[in-house]
Design a protein around this motif. Structure first.
Motif, PDB file in Angstrom:
ATOM      1  N   ARG A 399       7.396  -2.104   0.500  1.00  0.00           N
ATOM      2  CA  ARG A 399       8.658  -2.537   0.473  1.00  0.00           C
ATOM      3  C   ARG A 399       8.646  -3.522   2.039  1.00  0.00           C
ATOM      4  O   ARG A 399       9.464  -3.266   2.306  1.00  0.00           O
ATOM      5  CB  ARG A 399       9.230  -1.358   0.644  1.00  0.00           C
ATOM      6  CG  ARG A 399      10.485  -1.289  -0.797  1.00  0.00           C
ATOM      7  CD  ARG A 399      11.513  -0.248  -0.906  1.00  0.00           C
ATOM      8  NE  ARG A 399      11.793   0.432  -1.689  1.00  0.00           N
ATOM      9  CZ  ARG A 399      11.644   1.411  -2.215  1.00  0.00           C
ATOM     10  NH1 ARG A 399      11.182   2.387  -1.462  1.00  0.00           N
ATOM     11  NH2 ARG A 399      11.409   2.286  -3.135  1.00  0.00           N
ATOM     12  N   ASP A 437      12.745  -2.653  -6.790  1.00  0.00           N
ATOM     13  CA  ASP A 437      12.550  -2.459  -5.045  1.00  0.00           C
ATOM     14  C   ASP A 437      11.654  -3.937  -4.862  1.00  0.00           C
ATOM     15  O   ASP A 437      12.477  -4.053  -3.113  1.00  0.00           O
ATOM     16  CB  ASP A 437      10.135  -1.932  -5.120  1.00  0.00           C
ATOM     17  CG  ASP A 437      10.401  -0.657  -6.271  1.00  0.00           C
ATOM     18  OD1 ASP A 437      11.607  -0.145  -5.665  1.00  0.00           O
ATOM     19  OD2 ASP A 437      10.264  -0.093  -7.020  1.00  0.00           O
ATOM     20  N   TRP A 438      12.416  -4.550  -4.951  1.00  0.00           N
ATOM     21  CA  TRP A 438      12.724  -5.929  -4.280  1.00  0.00           C
ATOM     22  C   TRP A 438      13.054  -7.169  -5.287  1.00  0.00           C
ATOM     23  O   TRP A 438      12.884  -6.502  -6.936  1.00  0.00           O
ATOM     24  CB  TRP A 438      10.851  -7.389  -4.845  1.00  0.00           C
ATOM     25  CG  TRP A 438       9.712  -6.485  -4.193  1.00  0.00           C
ATOM     26  CD1 TRP A 438      10.002  -5.694  -3.037  1.00  0.00           C
ATOM     27  CD2 TRP A 438       8.859  -6.793  -4.271  1.00  0.00           C
ATOM     28  NE1 TRP A 438       8.299  -5.555  -2.633  1.00  0.00           N
ATOM     29  CE2 TRP A 438       6.956  -5.791  -3.968  1.00  0.00           C
ATOM     30  CE3 TRP A 438       7.720  -7.676  -5.610  1.00  0.00           C
ATOM     31  CZ2 TRP A 438       5.621  -6.392  -3.509  1.00  0.00           C
ATOM     32  CZ3 TRP A 438       6.016  -6.955  -5.405  1.00  0.00           C
ATOM     33  CH2 TRP A 438       5.440  -6.937  -4.905  1.00  0.00           C
TER      34      TRP A 438
END
Length: 525
Positions: A399, A437-438
């Motif tokens: 991240r 997470d993205w």
């Protein structure tokens, strides 16, 4: 109107801007238009080739910032297919301080033997020795993927000093700097070290800092498999700080893993102190490397492969290893599963836990390790667990704004790590679509635009008018990594069409046979 049209897709342009419905027009090697909302049907008929991207995301081609394809790019279309099926259009080669240039035939031969289980032997026309410029010329137009190259500092050291552990003197450093300067002039995108490998492990921070001086002056990164990678990562990062202090070079840490919070904070501290630090990681908790690095002391390997093989045949050396060395790595042995053993008589052990293979061979583990390394001329590798790294560590590290995607992929062996076949697909499927997470927009930054900027890949890493047309269409519902530790060579799914320099190299999930890949030189499109 255009040589090629990608129609009906949603463009994720690599800038971080929101994805948008747009058609992409390509003439020659360049994107000539990104038409928001798409072209009218009458205009679409004028394109030479039309790629239907309905229901798909259109990304800039991904950059694998750490991959071991230095031989495969000339010899292995199946390895190129594995990358393209994940949307990877550019390989950054010359990793971990060991590859085929710059140097003569003896140096190239050593790199091909020592990293025989990672890069493979030096292929023609590189086996007789070459400069970085000659290596890049050999790569240009030879494959379906692009290639950029890091100057491997271990190779430079081997060419000037050989494989001994002696400290470099002023003359050695001057000769090594000259090779680095020539490699930079030839277009290399940085300098790499592998400080757990031979001969890189014999170089101290002062030597590396001296080699990084011209790298910093050229505005290129220092890429490092840091020292003490497995256990004492804080000391390895402290050495990176010293190298930066000596040279001003921007550091990039290879295959960063865990423990995540601690390492994340160390990198953020470096960045807050004005050190332009980045890193790559792959989305797995197990690693892979050569058995010699994992399970042999440096003194056995000093002087080269033939010297190491002679020592491994010496009863006195074997007795010393049994009593003094193998007890110190007893915690590593249970974590290792053999990936590649070159000796045909031991190939049955590929895919087996090391201790189970030793038991089947009816040998103590240390004796078994020495035997397979001797019989394979050190060409053996293993997949191994990393007890200090878990899924939470990976998620935290990826991240960060310092993060880029890298597979550390090794295509060799009967039972290799699945990361060569699945890392980038796993970034998209598991970490973007499934876990969040993205976002898709962030994925394009981590996997394409940030690496392109870091390594000076001019004109690449974005979907915009004027950019080089390295383009990927991704089915957001179907994209998936299918390679596993048990079945590691399964191709990813959900990416069927890939364009490199304006030419379709993957259509319907199959190679077209077009070798559109270019050798990429720093700052030159």
């Amino acid at each position: 109107m255009a040589d090629l049209l990608i129609h009906g897709g949603t463009v994720v342009d690599g800038t971080g801007a929101p994805a948008r419905r747009a058609d992409v027009l390509v003439d020659g090697t360049r994107i000539t238009g990104v038409v928001d909302g798409g072209l009218a049907e009458t205009d679409r008929t004028e394109a030479g080739t039309v790629v239907d991207a309905t229901g798909r995301l259109v990304f800039p081609g991904f950059v694998d910032t750490h991959i071991h394809g230095d031989a495969a790019i000339l010899t292995d279309p199946a390895a190129q297919l594995a990358s393209l099926r994940q949307g990877v259009t550019t390989w950054i080669l010359g990793q971990d301080g060991v590859s085929f240039a710059p140097g003569g035939s003896e140096t190239a031969g050593y790199a091909g033997r020592y990293f025989g289980a990672i890069n493979g032997p030096a292929p023609e026309p590189l086996a007789s020795g070459c400069t970085v410029g000659e290596l890049l010329a050999a790569y240009d137009g030879a494959a379906a993927v692009n290639a950029a190259y890091l100057i491997p500092a271990g190779t430079v050291r081997a060419e000037v000093i050989g494989l001994t552990g002696r400290r470099a003197d002023d003359g050695d450093v001057a000769a090594m700097r000259a090779l680095v300067e020539q490699g930079l002039a030839d277009g290399a995108v940085g300098l790499s070290t592998g400080l757990d490998y031979v001969p890189g492990r014999f170089a101290d921070a002062a030597e590396i800092g001296a080699l990084c001086g011209p790298v910093a002056a050229a505005g290129r990164p220092y890429v490092s498999h840091i020292r003490y990678y497995e256990a004492r990562t804080d000391e390895g990062l402290a050495e990176v700080r010293r190298i930066h202090a000596a040279s001003g070079v921007a550091p990039h840490v290879s295959h960063f893993h865990g423990p995540g919070r601690w390492l994340h904070d160390m990198v953020e501290d470096m960045r807050s102190d004005g050190i332009d630090t980045t890193y790559d990681s792959y989305p797995y908790v197990r690693a892979c490397s050569i058995i010699a690095m994992l399970l042999l002391p440096a003194w056995v390997q000093e002087g080269g492969i033939d010297a190491a093989l002679e020592r491994l045949s010496d009863p006195a050396v074997l007795a010393r290893l049994r009593s003094d060395w193998f007890p110190t790595v007893s915690d590593v042995v249970p974590r290792v599963r053999l990936a590649y053993v070159a000796a045909p008589e031991w190939s049955w052990s590929e895919g087996m836990p090391l201790d189970a293979a030793a038991a089947r061979a009816r040998m103590p583990v240390g004796d078994f390790v020495c035997t397979i390394l001797r019989d394979s001329a050190l060409v053996a590798s293993g997949v191994f667990g990393q007890p200090r790294s878990g899924e939470a560590d990976l998620e935290l590290l990826l991240r960060s704004d310092a993060h880029m995607g890298g597979s550390d992929g090794i295509p060799l062996g009967g039972h290799p790590h699945p990361r060569f076949w699945g890392a980038f697909a796993r970034f998209l499927a598991h970490h973007t679509r499934d876990r969040g997470d993205w976002t898709w927009e962030q994925a394009a930054v981590h996997l394409a635009s940030r690496p392109a900027q870091r390594f000076g890949l001019a004109g690449r890493g974005s979907v915009r008018s004027g950019a080089v047309a390295d383009l990927v269409t991704v089915d957001p519902q179907r994209v998936a990594d299918r390679a596993t530790y048990e079945d590691p060579k399964r191709l990813a799914s959900g990416i069927d069409d890939v364009i490199v320099s304006g030419a379709p190299v993957l259509r319907g999930g199959a190679l077209t046979g077009t070798r559109a890949g270019r050798a990429l030189r720093f700052g030159a499109a």
